[in-house]
Structures are given as C-alpha cells and as structure tokens.
Design a protein around this motif. Structure first.
Motif, mmCIF file in Angstrom:
data_model
loop_
_atom_site.group_PDB
_atom_site.id
_atom_site.type_symbol
_atom_site.label_atom_id
_atom_site.label_comp_id
_atom_site.label_asym_id
_atom_site.label_seq_id
_atom_site.Cartn_x
_atom_site.Cartn_y
_atom_site.Cartn_z
ATOM 1 N N VAL A 1 17.755 2.150 -14.727
ATOM 2 C CA VAL A 1 17.919 0.790 -14.345
ATOM 3 C C VAL A 1 18.826 1.085 -13.194
ATOM 4 C CG1 VAL A 1 18.677 -1.644 -14.439
ATOM 5 C CG2 VAL A 1 17.480 -0.446 -16.354
ATOM 6 N N VAL A 2 18.633 0.512 -11.850
ATOM 7 C CA VAL A 2 19.444 0.719 -10.558
ATOM 8 C C VAL A 2 19.548 -0.693 -10.156
ATOM 9 C CG1 VAL A 2 19.709 1.872 -8.391
ATOM 10 C CG2 VAL A 2 18.431 3.099 -10.279
ATOM 11 N N PHE A 3 20.888 -1.116 -9.862
ATOM 12 C CA PHE A 3 21.363 -2.121 -9.253
ATOM 13 C C PHE A 3 21.818 -1.719 -7.582
ATOM 14 C CE2 PHE A 3 22.576 -4.960 -13.122
ATOM 15 C CZ PHE A 3 21.123 -5.356 -13.169
ATOM 16 N N SER A 4 21.362 -2.355 -6.721
ATOM 17 C CA SER A 4 21.856 -2.134 -5.390
ATOM 18 C C SER A 4 21.844 -3.419 -4.609
ATOM 19 C CB SER A 4 21.061 -0.874 -4.836
ATOM 20 O OG SER A 4 21.544 -0.641 -3.669
ATOM 21 N N ALA B 1 27.575 -1.938 -3.899
ATOM 22 C CA ALA B 1 26.637 -0.635 -3.298
ATOM 23 C C ALA B 1 25.713 -0.453 -4.300
ATOM 24 C CB ALA B 1 27.602 0.773 -3.128
ATOM 25 N N GLN B 2 25.859 0.790 -5.294
ATOM 26 C CA GLN B 2 24.849 0.958 -6.127
ATOM 27 C C GLN B 2 25.349 1.288 -7.756
ATOM 28 O OE1 GLN B 2 21.912 4.280 -6.096
ATOM 29 N NE2 GLN B 2 20.705 2.880 -5.062
ATOM 30 N N THR B 3 24.712 0.933 -8.710
ATOM 31 C CA THR B 3 25.103 1.251 -9.982
ATOM 32 C C THR B 3 23.806 1.637 -10.923
ATOM 33 O OG1 THR B 3 26.617 -0.546 -9.935
ATOM 34 C CG2 THR B 3 25.903 0.379 -12.034
ATOM 35 N N GLY C 1 31.020 -5.421 -16.672
ATOM 36 C CA GLY C 1 30.888 -6.652 -15.863
ATOM 37 C C GLY C 1 29.714 -6.363 -14.863
ATOM 38 N N VAL C 2 28.855 -5.553 -15.401
ATOM 39 C CA VAL C 2 27.669 -5.262 -14.381
ATOM 40 C C VAL C 2 26.888 -6.471 -14.417
ATOM 41 C CG1 VAL C 2 26.001 -4.283 -16.170
ATOM 42 C CG2 VAL C 2 25.979 -3.371 -13.931
#
Length: 178
Positions: A53-56, A2-4, A141-142
C-alpha cells in the motif's frame, strides 16, 4: 506526508489483503494518491501473501513496495524475508504470538503485539490482522481514526454484515494495546 510505503505480509488466510485494502480505502476517502497491490502464492490459504500500500501527495510512480516505511509481519517467513528491506527509521509490527524471534535491526522502531492470541481470547480468531492495523494506526497516525467506521462500513460486504462490529472491536483492541 510526501509518500508512505507499507507492506503487509503473512500466510494466506490471515487477512493480509483485507488489511491493505482497509488502509488503501482510507487513502481514497482522504483525497490521497493511493495504490494497493496484492500478491499471493498459488496456494492462497496457507501459502504466502503480501500486500503493498502506498500513500502519496503526488502521483505514485510504482505500486511495488521494495523498501517499506512500515512492515507488518504476521509470520516468521515474512519477517525473515522483509526485515532488511525496511528503510532506516522505519517501523515494524510483529505478531508476537506467531513470531518468537526479535527484530535484529536497531535502526527501526519495532512493536510486538500478540495479535493472534488477543484475537483468540476475544473469540474473533480471524481478526488478528485488524488488531495489528489498530496498533499501526495508533503508532504511526497514517490514517485518521474518525474514518474507521466509514471504511469498515464500505469494505465489509453486506454478506458479512455481522463482521462489521467485530472488525471495529479488533481495531479498538489494537488502538488500546500498550
């Protein structure tokens, strides 16, 4: 996934923006949606600095991280400012060489890493940030560890070629820190 949402914060000159750039680049090579938003006061070195920082897996609506899942606090003012913003169940990484107080919240997981001390002991005093990144990778573990060398090779400029191995060493220290 989803989103981190991640937030790195500290003084200018601690490598806050570089840490965020490192993780953001992993998002790019891993085909994730990613945003990287640096922020620093007018003083730059010695002033305040933060990096979102956003991961999605989906398009990112806003690059601003107001409720981080992960917080890296490299100084006390940053912990004071952002601790309460971390989502319940989130993770906080604290440079315990520079921050003496403990996180007050009980609904987050906290890791205390004496990153500045470890970096000085290894004669790489400017790389405490990357020790914290290594610990963040280990505990969340990102990003995938097999991308570390590729990322360092890409984001460390040719002008700073000698720093590539030191950055890798600093990350390895964080990955191994108990």
């Amino acid at each position: 996934m989803a989103q981190t949402q991640m937030l790195f914060a500290g003084f200018g000159g601690q490598g806050i923006l570089f840490s965020g750039k490192f993780l953001a680049y992993d998002g790019l090579i891993s085909d994730k949606q990613v945003s990287w938003l640096p922020s620093y006061g007018p003083e730059m070195r010695g002033g305040t600095a933060s990096c979102s920082v956003v991961f999605s897996d989906e398009l990112i609506g806003s690059p601003i991280v107001s409720e981080p899942d992960i917080l890296v606090a490299m100084n006390l003012p940053s912990l004071d400012k952002y601790e309460d913003a971390v989502v319940p169940g989130g993770v906080i990484f604290v440079d315990s060489s520079l921050v003496e107080r403990k996180v007050r919240r009980t609904d987050v997981t906290t890791y205390y890493i004496p990153a500045t001390r470890l970096a000085a002991e290894q004669e790489m005093p400017t790389l405490a940030n990357m020790i914290l990144v290594g610990k963040l990778i280990r505990e969340t573990g990102v990003i995938r560890t097999d991308n570390i060398d590729k990322i360092i090779d890409k984001i460390v400029s040719a002008r700073h070629e000698a720093l590539k191995e030191l950055n890798k060493k600093a990350i390895a220290i964080g990955l191994q820190y108990e």
